[in-house]
Structures are given as structure tokens and as C-alpha cells.
Design a protein around this motif. Structure first.
Motif, PDB file in Angstrom:
ATOM      1  N   VAL A 278     -26.276  -9.835  18.696  1.00 17.50           N
ATOM      2  CA  VAL A 278     -26.664  -8.981  17.570  1.00 17.50           C
ATOM      3  C   VAL A 278     -26.910  -7.555  18.053  1.00 17.50           C
ATOM      4  CG1 VAL A 278     -28.454  -8.571  15.827  1.00 17.50           C
ATOM      5  CG2 VAL A 278     -27.605 -10.898  16.231  1.00 17.50           C
ATOM      6  N   GLN A 279     -27.634  -7.420  19.145  1.00 14.00           N
ATOM      7  CA  GLN A 279     -27.891  -6.093  19.692  1.00 14.00           C
ATOM      8  C   GLN A 279     -26.602  -5.431  20.161  1.00 14.00           C
ATOM      9  OE1 GLN A 279     -30.340  -4.220  19.526  1.00 14.00           O
ATOM     10  NE2 GLN A 279     -32.297  -5.256  19.705  1.00 14.00           N
ATOM     11  N   ALA A 280     -25.686  -6.206  20.689  1.00 15.74           N
ATOM     12  CA  ALA A 280     -24.412  -5.637  21.128  1.00 15.74           C
ATOM     13  C   ALA A 280     -23.650  -5.044  19.956  1.00 15.74           C
ATOM     14  CB  ALA A 280     -23.577  -6.717  21.824  1.00 15.74           C
ATOM     15  N   GLY A 281     -23.818  -5.629  18.763  1.00 18.98           N
ATOM     16  CA  GLY A 281     -23.188  -5.059  17.577  1.00 18.98           C
ATOM     17  C   GLY A 281     -23.691  -3.666  17.249  1.00 18.98           C
ATOM     18  N   TRP A 282     -24.918  -3.372  17.689  1.00 18.56           N
ATOM     19  CA  TRP A 282     -25.491  -2.034  17.550  1.00 18.56           C
ATOM     20  C   TRP A 282     -25.231  -1.178  18.796  1.00 18.56           C
ATOM     21  CZ3 TRP A 282     -28.570  -0.049  13.474  1.00 18.56           C
ATOM     22  CH2 TRP A 282     -28.841  -0.944  12.444  1.00 18.56           C
ATOM     23  N   SER A 350     -29.117   1.159  26.842  1.00 21.09           N
ATOM     24  CA  SER A 350     -27.790   1.747  26.995  1.00 21.09           C
ATOM     25  C   SER A 350     -27.309   2.527  25.783  1.00 21.09           C
ATOM     26  CB  SER A 350     -26.768   0.644  27.315  1.00 21.09           C
ATOM     27  OG  SER A 350     -26.716  -0.309  26.263  1.00 21.09           O
ATOM     28  N   SER A 351     -28.124   2.680  24.762  1.00 21.91           N
ATOM     29  CA  SER A 351     -27.651   3.366  23.569  1.00 21.91           C
ATOM     30  C   SER A 351     -28.808   4.053  22.864  1.00 21.91           C
ATOM     31  CB  SER A 351     -26.970   2.374  22.622  1.00 21.91           C
ATOM     32  OG  SER A 351     -26.340   3.047  21.548  1.00 21.91           O
ATOM     33  N   TYR A 352     -28.476   4.791  21.792  1.00 21.60           N
ATOM     34  CA  TYR A 352     -29.455   5.491  20.955  1.00 21.60           C
ATOM     35  C   TYR A 352     -30.388   6.353  21.804  1.00 21.60           C
ATOM     36  CZ  TYR A 352     -27.705   2.804  17.065  1.00 21.60           C
ATOM     37  OH  TYR A 352     -26.882   2.282  16.112  1.00 21.60           O
ATOM     38  N   PHE A 353     -29.773   7.282  22.535  1.00 22.02           N
ATOM     39  CA  PHE A 353     -30.537   8.111  23.458  1.00 22.02           C
ATOM     40  C   PHE A 353     -31.542   9.002  22.732  1.00 22.02           C
ATOM     41  CE2 PHE A 353     -26.229   7.521  25.355  1.00 22.02           C
ATOM     42  CZ  PHE A 353     -26.593   6.553  26.272  1.00 22.02           C
TER      43      PHE A 353
END
Length: 407
Positions: A278-282, A350-353
Motif C-alpha cells: 500500500v505504501q509503495a503505491g504512494w 524515500s518520498s514526500y520530501f
């Protein structure tokens, strides 16, 4: 101070200056947001309750899980990524009072922010004394992204649960600490930091040879930070809890997070690790900070962006320096483990910096060195510093939410 007074939660009279100061800072931030939003023909209340993650939480509260958005690039944004405690409370308040789900989220956040401020005071007061406790609450309120504390987000709720769980650890209430850690694990993925604090502290007490030594002192050293003018020496209550009680608290701590993650895996058919899908989808994950390092490095490829890259580098260095100071000041083990875990989880995602400042909001033990510095100032000077920073933070928060805002 008697043992009972040390263990008891701070009374409303004792915490009142901290809560009044916190409310004043937050009121200033909300006023600045209202004025700025009105000048731009926007609704400040909408920015607080019906934008970004707040929409996802209210949708879960109203319709439950199962909603997802499929993006043109193939990514799937599922509301299963959002942990359930805040939506549950929104649904409960909506059913009990004539409030919309968005209104309920705002009320929950408002009350939770006060509970968080009280919990931060309780921790700092227990370790360093009342004046440091008041200053710790003020420094948390004065953060540039402090406006998030007033949004229908889960940061305030999580910080409240984390702070009181840590306070319960510091005062030897293992079942309470475990229960609050379990609830924090139902609030945000970073609930793992609270669980880690409970488990690390429990392991330390079981390994400690001297049963009369203060279990909360980090690295087995008795005592705490050096005495400073106007600041009480760090106090640690000896932990006389029965080993079975400690073990029970440790067993309770991960139940919330584990229960939700396993339910998501069952619901999606992805097995025990289905939540990671689920998190990978984001495009969320944990890569040890590689993606964030590349993001910062890319900023230095052009001159205007290089200023942002420099600011990010300085910010990360400051956070690491603060943590080192916390270690050198010998904060209690639960605070060090919790703050270190929050810091690692935020910086190594790894995302949404752009979300990282918001994700670091619950890491209040990192602010204790700043609170101690503020506590050492004379009252007129500390009031002047607090007022100046409050104005700057209010203006920044208003500009931020009317601009890019928290993703």
C-alpha cells in the motif's frame, strides 16, 4: 519532593503557564492564517480541515476503508495508508455531537494538541523541572511548521500519545506506557518509535544488575544532566515494577500497529507485509536516506535551487547536532530511543520530501536542549525571544499553508 509527587502527573495548576503560553502562540498562528487567507480570498478553516491528508482522514471516517485513486502513471493511492485512530475519533465525535467529520477532525486535533503540550510539559518537568517544562512546550509551539498542530491531521494526536507513553515509562507505569504505545501504533507508522522506546527501556531494566538503580538513566549511569542555573538536575524515579508488569507493558506496546498492519495484509490479500505494498503505491518506503540525499544533491545543480539545498543541508546537520546534544546531556533512555527513531524514520523515508518537517514534529525530545537554553534566560529576555519567534512562526505558517502547504 516525595516519591508520590514525582510519579503523579503534573496538576492543572502546575501546567497552567505552559498551556496558556501554548494557547497564546497557537492563537497568534491562527489569527495570522485567517488574515493572510482573507487577503488572498481563501478560507483559513478549509486549509485547516479540508485539504491534503485531512480529506483522506475524513473520507475514512465517513465511508470507511476501500477508497483509492489511480494516477495516470499507474500509482495507486489507497486510503489504507492512513492509520485508523484519528478517523475513529472523528466518527465518534460526529455521532455524539452536531459536527461534520471535518469539524470533528479539527476539534480532535485541537484537544490533542493541548494534551500533547501537557505531555511534553510532564516529560520535561519530570526530567529538568517546571521552568524547563514550560519552555519545552513553548519551543514546540514555536516551530515553523507548528500550524500543523492545529490542522485536522494526526500529528497532534500522535504526539500526545507518544509524550504520555514516554512519561509513563519515566515514572514506571509500564501497562499505561504499553497501552499508549499501542494506541500510537494505531495513529501513524512512526508509532514504531514509541514501541522501540518501550522495548529498549524494558530490555535495559531486565539487563540492569542493581535493582535499586534508576532504570531510566541512559547507558546505566545514575543521575542526569549537569545542574544549570534555574534548571533542576535530571530526576529519574527508581523503577520498582514487577518484571511481569514490565513484560506485560512490552507485550501490549506493539499490538495496535501489528493489528492494523496484519488487517491490511488480510484485507488486500498481500499477506503480513501487505501494508508495504500500500505504501509503495504512494511511492513511500525506507531506503536509508538515499533518495533524500539525491534530492538534496540535485538542488545544487543550479544557483537558485542551491540555496534551498544549502538550507536543507544545514537543517539536517542541525537535527543531528541536536540529537548529539541530547545524548551528551544524558537524556533518559526512552527519550533518546524515541527521538532517534523518529529522526531516522523521517530522514530515511524515500518520498514526500516536503513532508519531512511535518514528520519531525513529534520529535519533541530534540527540542529539550533549546528549551534548557531558553529556561536559563531571565524572564524578560525569554519573553522577548518567545514573542519575536512567535510572530515569525505565525507569519511563516500563514504563508506556508496559503502556498505549497503540507503535502
Amino acid at each position: 519532593m516525595t516519591d508520590l509527587e514525582t510519579r503523579a502527573a503534573p496538576s492543572p495548576r502546575r501546567v497552567a503557564p505552559a498551556l496558556l503560553g501554548y494557547a497564546a502562540v497557537r492563537a497568534m498562528g491562527l489569527l495570522a492564517l485567517a488574515l493572510w487567507s482573507a487577503a488572498r480570498d481563501k478560507s483559513a478553516y478549509t486549509l485547516l480541515t479540508a485539504r491534503w491528508d485531512a480529506l483522506w482522514y475524513t473520507r475514512v471516517a465517513e465511508l470507511g476503508y476501500g477508497y483509492e485513486v489511480r494516477l495516470p502513471n499507474g500509482d495507486v493511492h489507497s486510503n489504507l495508508a492512513f492509520f485508523p485512530l484519528l478517523p475513529w475519533l472523528e466518527r465518534l465525535l460526529h455521532a455524539a455531537a452536531p459536527l461534520s467529520y471535518a469539524d470533528a477532525g479539527f476539534v480532535v486535533s485541537l484537544l490533542a494538541s493541548l494534551a500533547a503540550a501537557w505531555g511534553i510539559f510532564a516529560v520535561a518537568d519530570h526530567v529538568y523541572g517546571r521552568r524547563a517544562g514550560v519552555c519545552a512546550v513553548l519551543v514546540w509551539a514555536l516551530l515553523p511548521v507548528g500550524i500543523v498542530q492545529s490542522m485536522a491531521y494526526s500529528e497532534s494526536l500522535f504526539t500526545a500519545l507518544a509524550a504520555w507513553s514516554l512519561y509513563a515509562l519515566l515514572t514506571g507505569r509500564w501497562v499505561t506506557a504499553g497501552a499508549l504505545a499501542s494506541l500510537s501504533g494505531l495513529t501513524r507508522p512512526v508509532g514504531l518509535a514509541v514501541i522501540a522506546a518501550v522495548w529498549a527501556t524494558g530490555a535495559a531494566t531486565f539487563l540492569q544488575r542493581d535493582p535499586d538503580a534508576p532504570a531510566m538513566a541512559p547507558f546505566g549511569r545514575r543521575g542526569g544532566a549537569a545542574r544549570e542555573p534555574g534548571v533542576r538536575t535530571a530526576a529519574h524515579t527508581p523503577d520498582g515494577a514487577h518484571p511481569a508488569i514490565r513484560a506485560l507493558g512490552m507485550l501490549i506496546a506493539p499490538l495496535g500497529a501489528a493489528g492494523y498492519v496484519l488487517w491490511v495484509g488480510h484485507h488486500t490479500g498481500g499477506g503480513p507485509l501487505g501494508y508495504l505494498d500500500v505504501q509503495a503505491g504512494w511511492r513511500n518506503g525506507f531506503d536509508g536516506g538515499y533518495a533524500f540525499a539525491r534530492f538534496v544533491a540535485d538542488k545544487f545543480t543550479s544557483f537558485p535551487a542551491a540555496l534551498a539545498g544549502l538550507a536543507l543541508t544545514v537543517g539536517v546537520a542541525l537535527l543531528i547536532w541536536l540529537y548529539v546534544v541530547c545524548v551528551r546531556q544524558r537524556q533518559p533512555l526512552p527519550l533518546l530511543v524515541y527521538a532517534g527513531a523518529v529522526l531516522a524514520l523521517a530522514l530515511c523515508a524515500s518520498s514526500y520530501f516536503g513532508s519531512k518537517p511535518r514528520l519531525l514534529l513529534p520529535a519533541f525530545p530534540l527540542l529539550l536542549p533549546l528549551a534548557l537554553a531558553l529556561a536559563r534566560l531571565r524572564t524578560p529576555r525569554s519573553a522577548l525571544v518567545t514573542g519575536a519567534v512567535a510572530v515569525a512562526a505565525a507569519v511563516y505558517g500563514a504563508w506556508w499553508l496559503n502556498g505549497s502547504g503540507p503535502p
